[in-house]
Design an enzyme around this catalytic site. Structure first.
Site, PDB file in Angstrom:
ATOM      1  N   GLY A  14       0.809  -1.170  -0.061  1.00  0.00           N
ATOM      2  CA  GLY A  14      -0.113  -0.139   0.006  1.00  0.00           C
ATOM      3  C   GLY A  14       0.771   1.278   0.185  1.00  0.00           C
ATOM      4  O   GLY A  14       0.524   2.278   0.540  1.00  0.00           O
ATOM      5  N   SER A  15       2.083   1.139  -0.590  1.00  0.00           N
ATOM      6  CA  SER A  15       2.811   2.307  -0.502  1.00  0.00           C
ATOM      7  C   SER A  15       2.247   3.590  -1.641  1.00  0.00           C
ATOM      8  O   SER A  15       2.269   4.775  -1.200  1.00  0.00           O
ATOM      9  CB  SER A  15       4.476   2.120  -0.729  1.00  0.00           C
ATOM     10  N   ASN A  16       1.615   2.843  -2.612  1.00  0.00           N
ATOM     11  CA  ASN A  16       0.897   3.820  -3.492  1.00  0.00           C
ATOM     12  C   ASN A  16      -0.319   4.356  -2.825  1.00  0.00           C
ATOM     13  O   ASN A  16      -0.506   5.697  -2.886  1.00  0.00           O
ATOM     14  CB  ASN A  16       0.605   3.305  -4.906  1.00  0.00           C
ATOM     15  N   LYS A  65     -14.935 -16.504  -7.537  1.00  0.00           N
ATOM     16  CA  LYS A  65     -15.398 -15.997  -8.782  1.00  0.00           C
ATOM     17  C   LYS A  65     -16.178 -14.590  -8.584  1.00  0.00           C
ATOM     18  O   LYS A  65     -16.636 -13.837  -9.520  1.00  0.00           O
ATOM     19  CB  LYS A  65     -16.386 -16.814  -9.697  1.00  0.00           C
ATOM     20  N   LEU A  92      -4.088  -6.769  -7.295  1.00  0.00           N
ATOM     21  CA  LEU A  92      -3.519  -7.914  -8.323  1.00  0.00           C
ATOM     22  C   LEU A  92      -4.646  -8.879  -8.769  1.00  0.00           C
ATOM     23  O   LEU A  92      -4.273  -9.888  -9.628  1.00  0.00           O
ATOM     24  CB  LEU A  92      -2.488  -8.735  -7.566  1.00  0.00           C
ATOM     25  N   ASN A 109      -5.581   2.344 -13.352  1.00  0.00           N
ATOM     26  CA  ASN A 109      -4.479   1.109 -12.635  1.00  0.00           C
ATOM     27  C   ASN A 109      -3.169   1.828 -12.867  1.00  0.00           C
ATOM     28  O   ASN A 109      -2.969   2.291 -13.585  1.00  0.00           O
ATOM     29  CB  ASN A 109      -4.457  -0.194 -13.353  1.00  0.00           C
ATOM     30  N   HIS A 111       0.702   0.487 -13.309  1.00  0.00           N
ATOM     31  CA  HIS A 111       1.607  -0.992 -13.574  1.00  0.00           C
ATOM     32  C   HIS A 111       3.026  -0.421 -13.563  1.00  0.00           C
ATOM     33  O   HIS A 111       3.366   0.492 -14.098  1.00  0.00           O
ATOM     34  CB  HIS A 111       0.884  -1.355 -14.829  1.00  0.00           C
ATOM     35  N   GLU A 181       6.655   5.928  -9.155  1.00  0.00           N
ATOM     36  CA  GLU A 181       5.103   5.571  -8.877  1.00  0.00           C
ATOM     37  C   GLU A 181       4.209   6.575  -8.089  1.00  0.00           C
ATOM     38  O   GLU A 181       3.045   7.071  -8.389  1.00  0.00           O
ATOM     39  CB  GLU A 181       4.641   4.137  -8.605  1.00  0.00           C
TER      40      GLU A 181
HETATM   41  C1  GAR Z   1       3.336  -1.535  -7.387  1.00  0.00           C
HETATM   42  O1  GAR Z   1       4.753  -1.414  -7.898  1.00  0.00           O
HETATM   43  C2  GAR Z   1       2.332  -1.444  -8.579  1.00  0.00           C
HETATM   44  O2  GAR Z   1       2.733  -0.644  -9.742  1.00  0.00           O
HETATM   45  C3  GAR Z   1       2.302  -2.719  -8.721  1.00  0.00           C
HETATM   46  O3  GAR Z   1       2.404  -3.387  -7.552  1.00  0.00           O
HETATM   47  C4  GAR Z   1       3.123  -2.750  -6.491  1.00  0.00           C
HETATM   48  C5  GAR Z   1       2.196  -2.192  -5.291  1.00  0.00           C
HETATM   49  O4  GAR Z   1       2.788  -1.534  -4.242  1.00  0.00           O
HETATM   50  N1  GAR Z   1       1.042  -3.437  -9.681  1.00  0.00           N
HETATM   51  C6  GAR Z   1       1.017  -4.337 -10.479  1.00  0.00           C
HETATM   52  O5  GAR Z   1       1.839  -5.041 -10.576  1.00  0.00           O
HETATM   53  C7  GAR Z   1      -0.221  -4.433 -11.164  1.00  0.00           C
HETATM   54  N2  GAR Z   1       0.035  -5.269 -12.134  1.00  0.00           N
HETATM   55  P1  GAR Z   1       2.280  -0.782  -3.182  1.00  0.00           P
HETATM   56  O6  GAR Z   1       1.323  -1.931  -2.434  1.00  0.00           O
HETATM   57  O7  GAR Z   1       3.282  -0.686  -2.137  1.00  0.00           O
HETATM   58  O8  GAR Z   1       1.481   0.802  -3.607  1.00  0.00           O
END
Ligand code: GAR
Length: 195
Positions: A14-16, A65, A92, A109, A111, A181
């Site tokens: 969850g850093s984003n 599902k 994910l 999203n 990525h 990011e």
């Molecule tokens: C991030 O690097 C994001 O881009 C990636 O998961 C990480 C989550 O980090 N997302 C994917 O790979 C989606 N296909 P976070 O939980 O620290 O934000």
């Protein structure tokens, strides 16, 4: 005027999400998080709780599902809290077609690659950085895009590039990209919210 509401879907650290919370709290991002929803137990849920944000676990092991349907019910059940937009910040699981159609052009999203390169099934988290290094790419980065019914195929909104260094490991590359990011995530949300 009431603030634009967002729902943030997560699966990991969850850093984003933290970047979104911090930018809202310091006044640089003018919106409100009405829900953080995780598809598994993860640290991101703790981050949300620390900031008094509704944090909901919808465990993919339990819902299988029906995961997206259950998330949709939660997002829509209280009309005062229903988000205007949805942000996938390290989420994910694959969202169902009906979920995506229901929130058409309202989901973005982030990525961790320069899409369309290194996207698609199995390309998430560290797998992406490993593949970039194996392919001897000279640059990588991160992309914010609309979510459509494909995997990582939706219209690209913006990206950020970083160099891949000769002695990079997947971990060092991930760290360099993740820092970028956190900024890109905010810029992407501003663009989506038109603020
Ligand atoms: C991030 O690097 C994001 O881009 C990636 O998961 C990480 C989550 O980090 N997302 C994917 O790979 C989606 N296909 P976070 O939980 O620290 O934000």
């Amino acid at each position: 005027m009431s603030k634009i509401k967002i729902g943030v879907l997560i699966s990991g650290s969850g850093s984003n999400l933290q970047s979104i919370i911090d930018n809202i709290e310091n006044g640089k991002l003018d919106c409100k998080i009405s829900y953080v929803i995780a598809d598994r137990e993860c640290y991101g849920l703790e981050r949300a709780k620390k900031h008094n944000i509704s944090a909901v676990l919808v465990d993919k092991k339990e819902y299988g599902k029906n995961l997206s349907d259950r998330i949709n019910v939660i997002l829509e059940e209280d009309k005062n809290k229903k988000p205007d937009y949805i942000i996938l910040a390290g989420y994910l699981s694959i969202l169902s077609e009906s979920f995506i159609n229901n929130w058409n052009r309202k989901i973005i999203n982030i990525h961790p690659s320069l899409l369309p390169k290194f996207g698609g099934k199995g390309m998430y988290g560290m797998n992406v950085h490993r593949a970039v290094i194996e392919a001897k790419e000279k640059e990588s980065g991160a992309t914010v895009h609309f979510v459509d019914n494909g995997i990582d195929t939706g219209e690209i909104i913006m990206n950020v590039k970083v160099p891949v260094l000769e002695d990079d490991t997947p971990e060092t590359l991930q760290k360099r990209i993740l820092e970028k990011e956190h900024i890109l995530m905010i810029e992407g949300i501003k663009k989506l919210l038109k603020i």
